[in-house]
Design a protein around this motif. Structure first.
Motif, short mmCIF file in Angstrom:
data_model
loop_
_atom_site.label_atom_id
_atom_site.label_comp_id
_atom_site.label_asym_id
_atom_site.label_seq_id
_atom_site.Cartn_x
_atom_site.Cartn_y
_atom_site.Cartn_z
N ALA A 1 9.55 3.06 4.97
CA ALA A 1 9.40 4.51 5.08
C ALA A 1 9.96 5.13 3.82
O ALA A 1 11.07 4.80 3.41
CB ALA A 1 10.15 5.02 6.30
N GLU A 2 9.20 6.00 3.17
CA GLU A 2 9.74 6.67 1.98
C GLU A 2 9.95 8.14 2.27
O GLU A 2 9.34 8.71 3.15
CB GLU A 2 8.86 6.44 0.75
CG GLU A 2 7.47 7.00 0.77
CD GLU A 2 6.73 6.74 -0.55
OE1 GLU A 2 7.36 6.34 -1.54
OE2 GLU A 2 5.50 6.95 -0.57
N GLY A 3 10.91 8.74 1.56
CA GLY A 3 11.22 10.16 1.80
C GLY A 3 12.23 10.35 2.91
O GLY A 3 12.20 11.36 3.62
N ILE B 1 0.87 -1.18 0.00
CA ILE B 1 0.00 0.00 0.00
C ILE B 1 0.90 1.23 0.00
O ILE B 1 1.65 1.47 0.96
CB ILE B 1 -0.92 0.04 1.24
CG1 ILE B 1 -1.78 -1.21 1.32
CG2 ILE B 1 -1.78 1.30 1.21
CD1 ILE B 1 -2.86 -1.32 0.27
N ASP B 2 0.85 1.99 -1.09
CA ASP B 2 1.70 3.16 -1.29
C ASP B 2 1.09 4.39 -0.63
O ASP B 2 -0.12 4.47 -0.47
CB ASP B 2 1.83 3.40 -2.81
CG ASP B 2 3.07 4.20 -3.17
OD1 ASP B 2 3.81 4.63 -2.27
OD2 ASP B 2 3.29 4.40 -4.39
N ASP B 3 1.94 5.35 -0.27
CA ASP B 3 1.49 6.63 0.30
C ASP B 3 0.54 6.41 1.47
O ASP B 3 -0.44 7.14 1.63
CB ASP B 3 0.80 7.49 -0.77
CG ASP B 3 1.69 7.75 -1.98
OD1 ASP B 3 2.90 7.52 -1.87
OD2 ASP B 3 1.16 8.17 -3.02
N PHE B 4 0.83 5.41 2.29
CA PHE B 4 -0.08 5.07 3.38
C PHE B 4 -0.26 6.24 4.34
O PHE B 4 0.71 6.88 4.75
CB PHE B 4 0.41 3.84 4.17
CG PHE B 4 -0.59 3.34 5.17
CD1 PHE B 4 -1.65 2.54 4.77
CD2 PHE B 4 -0.50 3.72 6.51
CE1 PHE B 4 -2.59 2.10 5.69
CE2 PHE B 4 -1.44 3.28 7.44
CZ PHE B 4 -2.49 2.47 7.02
MG MG Z 1 4.75 6.66 -2.41
#
Ligand code: MG
Ligand code: C2E
Ligand code: MG
Ligand code: MG
Length: 291
Positions: free
Chosen positions: A235-237, A178-181
């Motif tokens: 964790a992205e970013g 699930i992206d951008d959760f």
């Molecule tokens: Mg994303």
């Protein structure tokens, strides 16, 4: 905007819309030609294990090498491709490229998992699993080597249809994420029903978690939630050593971000993977990364 209106309802022939649809047609033609001429580029952004800093995979991100405009970021053509339905062609191109390159990444990279983004329109295409199976067969790669990233909103557009396709992809052996959760509004009840393996915490919470207490709280709660549901959490970013260290302490599994590596051409990614030899002690690698 005209394209969106045209695809979802009756066409209104106002002059402004005519102008816009002429532009729409031009861009659509240009995009088709871009695929035919080989102007699309696959970029890979490393995903690393937080405990020892090893590279465990990458996210596939598309760019358009335009003859006049240079390297065009996805934000300038993905939304348009989604509105017109051209995204289905694009998604297949990205997955095919990812599959083609997976072998080329070398023996040591055999276990790398490549993540590919899916859009709403992809989740409405009942033929999608069949198309993906054909790509796997063509390049002789296992489904387990790939993960599909889906946003909550893409699923919520038509949950029943999306769920049927996701179940099928999961049965085939693909991983799902699930992206951008945290930015959508899927309910936790839904999350439980989805065959997902991974949650990706949106970068808006991660980027400033060292200075914003609320963001840190959201990240910590999401990690706990994911783990309690038996899911991996990414964790992205991640843009700084501080955030990397905080995530490590919170027990987050994986990280992706400019601090470790920006999206890069495939050849560069292959070198990036080799740069971190498995012979290095785990601790040293993790420390080297935070420098
Ligand atoms: Mg994303
Ligand atoms: P996404 O799937 O959430 O991808 C992550 C985006 O965050 C990428 O932007 C990546 O370059 C950027 N990013 C990664 N680490 C950092 C960081 O530390 N700081 C900051 N500020 N940004 C970071 P990109 O490549 O511009 O892609 C933007 C969005 O476009 C993606 O968001 C995805 O929704 C879409 N996209 C890109 N490629 C594809 C594709 O092949 N198919 C589909 N359907 N969508 C794509
Ligand atoms: Mg993504
Ligand atoms: Mg995003």
């Amino acid at each position: 905007y005209a394209a969106k209106r045209r695809s979802s309802g009756p066409v209104l022939y106002a002059p402004s819309i005519d102008v816009a649809s002429a532009q729409t047609l031009t861009l659509l033609t240009e995009l088709r030609e871009a695929v035919e001429r080989g102007e699309l580029r696959l970029y890979l952004q490393p995903k690393l294990a937080l405990d020892d800093g090893r590279v465990i995979g990458a996210e596939a991100l598309v760019r358009w090498q335009h003859r006049e405009r240079g390297l065009v970021p996805p934000g300038e053509f993905i939304p348009f491709a989604e509105q017109t339905g051209f995204i289905r062609v694009l998604t297949l191109w990205v997955f095919e490229e990812a599959a083609r390159h997976h072998r080329r990444l070398g023996a040591g990279a055999a276990e790398l998992v490549l993540s590919v983004n899916l859009s709403t329109r992809d989740l409405l295409d009942p033929e999608l699993p069949l198309k993906f199976a054909a790509v796997l067969a063509r390049h002789r790669v296992p489904a387990e080597a790939f993960c599909f990233e889906i946003t909550e909103s893409a699923i919520m557009d038509d949950p029943a249809r999306a769920l049927a396709i996701l179940d099928r992809l999961s049965e085939m052996g693909f991983q799902l994420s699930i992206d951008d959760f945290g930015t959508g509004y899927s309910s936790l009840a839904y999350l439980k029903r989805l065959p997902v393996d991974e949650i990706k915490i949106d970068q808006s919470f991660v980027r400033s978690m060292q200075s914003e207490r609320d963001d840190a709280t959201i990240v910590r709660s999401t990690i706990d939630l994911a783990h309690n549901l038996g899911l991996q959490v990414v964790a992205e970013g991640v843009e700084s050593a501080e955030v990397w260290n905080m995530l490590r302490e919170l027990g987050c599994d994986q990280a992706q971000g400019y601090h470790m590596g920006r999206p890069m051409p495939v050849d560069e990614f292959a070198r990036f993977v080799e740069r971190k030899p498995a012979s290095l002690p785990a601790g040293a690698r993790a420390v080297a990364l935070t420098l």
